[in-house]
Write an enzyme that holds these catalytic residues in place. Structure first.
Site, short mmCIF file in Angstrom:
data_model
loop_
_atom_site.label_atom_id
_atom_site.label_comp_id
_atom_site.label_asym_id
_atom_site.label_seq_id
_atom_site.Cartn_x
_atom_site.Cartn_y
_atom_site.Cartn_z
N GLY A 69 0.81 -1.21 0.00
CA GLY A 69 0.00 0.00 0.00
C GLY A 69 0.84 1.26 0.00
N GLN A 178 -6.97 0.18 4.94
CA GLN A 178 -7.72 -0.38 6.06
C GLN A 178 -9.16 -0.74 5.68
OE1 GLN A 178 -6.71 -1.25 9.11
NE2 GLN A 178 -4.63 -0.60 8.69
N SER A 198 -3.64 -3.03 0.18
CA SER A 198 -2.54 -3.94 0.50
C SER A 198 -3.11 -5.30 0.90
CB SER A 198 -1.70 -3.37 1.64
OG SER A 198 -0.59 -4.18 1.92
N HIS A 200 -2.08 -7.89 2.65
CA HIS A 200 -1.96 -8.49 3.98
C HIS A 200 -2.93 -7.91 5.00
CE1 HIS A 200 0.39 -5.48 6.43
NE2 HIS A 200 0.59 -4.98 5.25
N THR A 236 9.61 -7.63 -12.83
CA THR A 236 8.95 -8.93 -12.93
C THR A 236 7.90 -9.06 -11.83
OG1 THR A 236 10.95 -9.93 -13.82
CG2 THR A 236 9.30 -11.42 -12.89
N CYS A 336 5.45 3.84 19.46
CA CYS A 336 6.56 3.12 20.08
C CYS A 336 7.41 2.39 19.04
CB CYS A 336 6.03 2.12 21.11
SG CYS A 336 4.95 0.86 20.40
#
Length: 412
Positions: A69, A178, A198, A200, A236, A336
């Site tokens: 993304g 999201q 994206s 994942h 590729t 963090c």
């Protein structure tokens, strides 16, 4: 382990993995070849493109595969600026965008002479379309507003923003990382010119994403080299990753309504329990309790799986670490992971104090999350918060009546 960080990444679905496997070691040909094994790879990429386009309600030749993304965001902004800079140099975005957008805008300002307007948002993280329209100038070339926020789950008024952009002849890009596979999206109905996603984030593999570019949008290549992706992105193709993205997109579309309904029930149950059992907390983002009756499509403008609370008198990092010790995976509202001590830019943009922003915890569910897991999580949070507050001088001052709690000044 209880996994409640699905906004960060999701488990790759076993059926998706099964579709990917042959393209690692059996059908491993380069899609640009002309022999049989290469043609199998090319056909698989074509099928994945068609599957993805079907979910978005667009043409297959408007889908361009990327590595993620963030690459898609960079491509959309940098290429749009390059293509339309003769018209103007003004870009409109918001203060709560993902760093892939915000940092790209900073780069365009610093290195390319762009002028960027970063819009404020309301206490629920919502952009006001009227303020956005007021920000449009004769030299505005691009509007980029995320479909849904990665921290607080706010679903933005994308349709209205798209209509405004279309009316003024301005390109409209949305970061839907999201949202794609989580809520219904249709590029034409939402007046979207470019959209990033994206794999994942919707049970596909890492390392695969896409950029939707509406036919007629004149942006150029991002990576130069060969003629892959209709001459717009050299290199590729990541065939296994693309196959996985297409398979995950197809499965997400098939299960979307059922998945949303289950996640909304779990989300609202988790929100109620935390509010009822833990004092001095603040829900960040849109409040499902204020949703109109029967509003389950977007549920008051909040992603179905997103819960974000600030726990006053508690450091979110300590809470996060102690949850991890109990094998509960979540994330904090503060940065963090980057080593920064600064509070989340999203939580600051919606008006939280540094104290409340540092006390934030994001819990993001999946269709596989169970009520029993949430019960265990709430009990763990309650115990940890009590322990941490017992060590807090500010909490002691609050109990002694010498300090007013921010969370008692009225629920927002």
């Amino acid at each position: 382990m209880i996994y409640l960080d699905n906004a960060a990444t999701t488990r790759t679905d076993p059926e998706v993995v099964e579709e990917m496997l042959p393209f690692f070691s059996e059908d491993y040909g380069n899609p640009s070849g002309i022999y049989g094994i290469a043609q199998k790879s090319r056909a698989a990429v074509t099928e994945a493109r068609e599957r993805t386009a079907h979910v978005l309600g667009c043409r297959a030749d408007e889908i361009y595969f990327t590595s993620c993304g963030s690459e898609a965001d960079n491509w959309a902004l940098k290429a749009a600026f390059e293509a339309y800079k003769d018209k103007g140099r003004h870009i409109i975005t918001t203060k709560i965008e993902h760093p892939a957008i915000l940092n790209t805008c900073e780069y365009l300002e610093r290195e390319r002479g762009a002028e960027v307007t970063r819009l404020d948002v309301g206490p629920d993280g919502m952009v006001d379309p009227r303020e956005l329209e007021k920000s449009i100038r004769p030299d505005t070339i691009l509007i980029s507003v995320m479909t849904a926020n990665n921290e607080i789950g706010t679903i933005e008024p994308i349709r209205e923003i798209g209509e405004i952009a279309r009316r003024h002849g301005v390109l409209f890009h949305t970061d839907a990382v999201q949202a794609f596979g989580q809520i219904p999206l249709n590029a034409d109905k939402l007046n979207i010119d470019m959209l990033s996603a994206s794999a994942h984030k919707f049970n596909g593999p890492k390392g695969a994403g896409f950029l939707y570019i509406r036919k007629g949008v004149g942006i150029r290549s991002f990576l130069h080299g060969g003629a892959q992706e209709h001459n717009r992105r050299a290199g590729t193709e990541n065939v296994p990753g693309i196959v996985g993205l297409g398979a995950a997109a197809k499965k997400a579309e098939e299960n979307l309504v059922q998945k949303m309904e289950k996640e909304i029930q779990l989300r609202d149950y988790l929100i109620r329990r935390i509010r009822e059992e833990i004092p001095n907390v603040k829900l960040n983002g849109p409040d499902p309790e204020s949703a109109p009756d029967g509003d389950t499509r977007t549920s008051a403008g909040r992603l179905p799986n997103n819960v974000n609370f600030s726990f006053e008198f508690v450091e979110g990092e300590s809470l996060l670490i102690m949850l991890d010790m109990r094998q509960i995976c979540a994330s904090s509202g503060s940065a963090c992971s980057s080593g920064s001590l600064s509070p989340s830019h999203v939580l600051k943009a919606i008006g939280l104090s540094d104290s409340l922003a540092h006390g934030a915890l994001r819990l993001t569910l999946s269709a596989e999350t169970t009520k029993e897991e949430l019960d265990t999580t709430v009990e763990a949070i309650r115990e940890i918060v009590e322990r941490l507050r017992g060590m807090s001088p500010r909490y002691e001052a609050y109990r002694n009546g010498t300090l007013q709690a921010e969370t008692e000044t009225g629920r927002k």
